[in-house]
Design a protein around this motif. Structure first.
Motif, mmCIF file in Angstrom:
data_model
loop_
_atom_site.group_PDB
_atom_site.id
_atom_site.type_symbol
_atom_site.label_atom_id
_atom_site.label_comp_id
_atom_site.label_asym_id
_atom_site.label_seq_id
_atom_site.Cartn_x
_atom_site.Cartn_y
_atom_site.Cartn_z
ATOM 1 N N PRO A 277 0.808 -1.226 0.000
ATOM 2 C CA PRO A 277 0.000 0.000 0.000
ATOM 3 C C PRO A 277 0.841 1.277 0.000
ATOM 4 N N SER A 278 1.877 1.322 0.845
ATOM 5 C CA SER A 278 2.713 2.526 0.884
ATOM 6 C C SER A 278 3.565 2.646 -0.371
ATOM 7 N N TYR A 279 3.998 1.518 -0.925
ATOM 8 C CA TYR A 279 4.807 1.509 -2.147
ATOM 9 C C TYR A 279 4.028 2.085 -3.327
ATOM 10 N N PHE A 280 2.830 1.558 -3.567
ATOM 11 C CA PHE A 280 2.050 2.044 -4.703
ATOM 12 C C PHE A 280 1.522 3.457 -4.457
ATOM 13 N N SER A 281 1.265 3.818 -3.225
ATOM 14 C CA SER A 281 0.853 5.191 -2.916
ATOM 15 C C SER A 281 2.001 6.163 -3.185
ATOM 16 N N TRP A 282 3.215 5.745 -2.829
ATOM 17 C CA TRP A 282 4.390 6.580 -3.102
ATOM 18 C C TRP A 282 4.528 6.809 -4.605
ATOM 19 N N ILE A 283 4.380 5.728 -5.376
ATOM 20 C CA ILE A 283 4.478 5.862 -6.834
ATOM 21 C C ILE A 283 3.397 6.811 -7.361
ATOM 22 N N ARG A 284 2.175 6.614 -6.903
ATOM 23 C CA ARG A 284 1.076 7.499 -7.325
ATOM 24 C C ARG A 284 1.411 8.959 -7.056
ATOM 25 N N ASP A 285 1.943 9.230 -5.875
ATOM 26 C CA ASP A 285 2.224 10.610 -5.487
ATOM 27 C C ASP A 285 3.377 11.226 -6.271
ATOM 28 N N HIS A 286 4.204 10.398 -6.899
ATOM 29 C CA HIS A 286 5.358 10.925 -7.633
ATOM 30 C C HIS A 286 5.156 10.910 -9.144
ATOM 31 N N LEU A 287 3.987 10.483 -9.600
ATOM 32 C CA LEU A 287 3.623 10.576 -11.014
ATOM 33 C C LEU A 287 2.826 11.852 -11.257
ATOM 34 N N ARG A 288 2.967 12.409 -12.436
ATOM 35 C CA ARG A 288 2.070 13.500 -12.824
ATOM 36 C C ARG A 288 0.718 12.898 -13.195
ATOM 37 N N PRO A 289 -0.356 13.703 -13.178
ATOM 38 C CA PRO A 289 -1.640 13.199 -13.674
ATOM 39 C C PRO A 289 -1.487 12.671 -15.100
ATOM 40 N N GLN A 290 -2.031 11.499 -15.365
ATOM 41 C CA GLN A 290 -1.943 10.774 -16.630
ATOM 42 C C GLN A 290 -0.557 10.152 -16.864
ATOM 43 N N GLY A 291 0.283 10.163 -15.830
ATOM 44 C CA GLY A 291 1.562 9.468 -15.920
ATOM 45 C C GLY A 291 1.358 7.958 -15.823
ATOM 46 N N ARG A 292 2.409 7.215 -16.173
ATOM 47 C CA ARG A 292 2.294 5.750 -16.232
ATOM 48 C C ARG A 292 3.298 5.043 -15.319
ATOM 49 N N LEU A 293 2.889 3.872 -14.838
ATOM 50 C CA LEU A 293 3.749 2.959 -14.088
ATOM 51 C C LEU A 293 3.837 1.636 -14.822
ATOM 52 N N LEU A 294 5.054 1.101 -14.936
ATOM 53 C CA LEU A 294 5.224 -0.288 -15.378
ATOM 54 C C LEU A 294 5.908 -1.042 -14.251
ATOM 55 N N ASN A 295 5.197 -2.002 -13.662
ATOM 56 C CA ASN A 295 5.721 -2.815 -12.566
ATOM 57 C C ASN A 295 6.045 -4.218 -13.082
ATOM 58 N N HIS A 296 7.327 -4.586 -13.045
ATOM 59 C CA HIS A 296 7.839 -5.868 -13.536
ATOM 60 C C HIS A 296 8.287 -6.652 -12.311
ATOM 61 N N CYS A 297 7.649 -7.799 -12.048
ATOM 62 C CA CYS A 297 7.860 -8.460 -10.762
ATOM 63 C C CYS A 297 7.684 -9.974 -10.853
ATOM 64 N N ILE A 298 8.569 -10.722 -10.175
ATOM 65 C CA ILE A 298 8.379 -12.164 -10.009
ATOM 66 C C ILE A 298 7.181 -12.378 -9.087
ATOM 67 N N THR A 299 6.328 -13.321 -9.443
ATOM 68 C CA THR A 299 5.113 -13.567 -8.676
ATOM 69 C C THR A 299 4.933 -15.066 -8.434
#
Length: 419
Positions: A277-299
């Motif tokens: 929750p804090s990780y994705f919230s941090w990312i949200r707060d550091h993107l501009r509106p309409q900015g993008r995230l690509l999360n590449h992760c072993i699952t």
């Protein structure tokens, strides 16, 4: 009773490999393609006092358990056969004591573990809370600050320690790593002049690719001092220092915000599921509106909380945690990000690991000179075992693409994917 006879008494099915021991006993087919040889009483003590993958790893890494018929840089074929055919029953405590007395093992006291082994989870509390900044830094140091020269031998020229994407079955590892970076860039829709933040950037592969191929101003952050030093030197050598930068720091201390895009390639495994929750919230707060995230992760292939195996936790990724992609998608959405695309590329990681094992085998003597025989054995064992896990769908690799949709519901995302 001999050691081989004691071993036979624990088998549920006949052994597909040859097993020999220091007392001269043997079991299993004489014409088996691979042979385990238990050289010492210490090796037997490792196997008895830490049943399962940890005891096997300890005995193998120290050389007390030898595996013949396969190169230590790539023991994949032997491990594949072992996974298919080695089925042991667990003896009762009284039966175990009887067996140990019969074969002459004098003590159940565990021998000291190999120096490559990290402390167990319960002792790491002395280093701080799990996934505190200090403890995360120690975990990253354990795995990534081995030796840049060693990584160059194993990873190849790209110095990329994450899953590649093979455009064809015949593509080389370098071609596949270039394809991976370019796919990430296209998913993020990078454009000249935009600003990219790459979390857990390793040796700066994504940062350099974005700057060189897309004219993007890119910042990468890593907790590994060795990675940051190597990356900054390579950025200068490639003439990209006007666009690209790699910092030795925790991503949580990045002061800039308003990024057009954030990539996270192989970092989420180290974050801890409770910290999503804090990780994705941090990312949200550091993107501009309409900015993008690509999360590449072993699952994992499921979303049930599951402890990491002892070998991986002690020797490879201390404090690492995996969960299913559904949890990642849910947590990204709960943080207010809009998930636009979700892709599983696990078969590509099996091929990537095969390439790394090939490189380790080809450069074995140089790797041993650089980090020692024990560490080199750890890497061969870990990468071949991970290849099997990806092939068997025990673990997966997911891309999750998301946008920071603005207050009016505009995501900036096109009607259909453009990558």
């Amino acid at each position: 009773m001999t050691i081989a006879e004691a071993f036979d008494s624990l088998l549920i099915e006949p052994l597909p490999l040859r097993f020999t021991a220091y007392d001269g006993s043997a079991t299993g087919p004489e014409d088996a393609p691979f042979k385990f040889h238990l050289r010492t009483e210490r090796g037997l003590a490792y196997l008895v006092t830490a049943p399962g993958d940890l005891g096997l790893a300890r005995a193998y890494i120290t050389g007390d358990l030898e595996l013949e018929g396969v190169h230590p840089g790539d023991p994949y074929e032997a491990m594949r056969l072992l996974q298919k055919g080695l089925k042991l029953r667990r003896p009762s405590p009284s039966e175990l004591v009887t067996l140990l007395r019969a074969i002459g093992l004098s003590s159940l006291k565990p021998p000291p573990p190999p120096p490559q082994e990290s402390t167990p989870r319960w002792r790491r509390v002395l280093e701080g809370l799990r996934h505190s900044e200090h403890r995360d830094a120690e975990a990253i140091h354990h795995h990534y600050d081995v030796s840049n020269a060693f990584y160059e031998y194993v990873l190849g020229p790209s110095m990329t320690y994450t899953c590649a994407i093979f455009p064809t079955e015949e593509a080389t590892l370098e071609e596949a790593q270039h394809t991976k970076y370019d796919l990430v860039a296209r998913k993020l829709d990078l454009q000249p002049g935009q600003r990219l933040l790459d979390l857990g950037c390793g040796w700066g592969g994504m940062v350099r690719h974005a700057a060189r191929e897309y004219g993007v101003r890119a910042i990468g952050v890593t907790l590994s001092r060795e990675q940051a030093s190597w990356a900054q030197q390579r950025i200068k050598e490639e003439g990209l220092d006007h666009l690209a930068e790699v910092r030795h720091m925790d991503y949580r201390h990045v002061e800039e915000s308003g990024f057009d895009a954030i990539s996270s390639i192989g970092l989420t495994e180290h974050i801890g599921v409770k910290n999503y929750p804090s990780y994705f919230s941090w990312i949200r707060d550091h993107l501009r509106p309409q900015g993008r995230l690509l999360n590449h992760c072993i699952t994992r292939q499921h979303n049930k909380p599951t402890s990491t195996g002892a070998f991986i936790d002690r020797y490879v990724f201390p404090d690492g945690e995996l969960i299913g992609s559904g949890t990642i998608v849910s947590e990204a959405e709960n943080a207010g990000l809009e998930v636009q695309h979700h892709e599983n590329i696990r078969v590509h990681y099996a091929k990537t690991l095969a390439g790394w094992c090939h490189n380790l085998q080809e450069n074995w003597d140089a790797c041993v000179d650089e980090v020692g025989i024990g560490t080199a054995r750890v890497w061969g064992l870990y990468m071949a075992g991970s290849r099997l896990a990806f092939e068997r769908n025990e673990i997966q690799l997911h891309h999750v693409l998301a946008t920071k949709t603005d207050a009016n519901g505009a995501s900036g995302y096109p009607l259909r994917h453009t990558f």
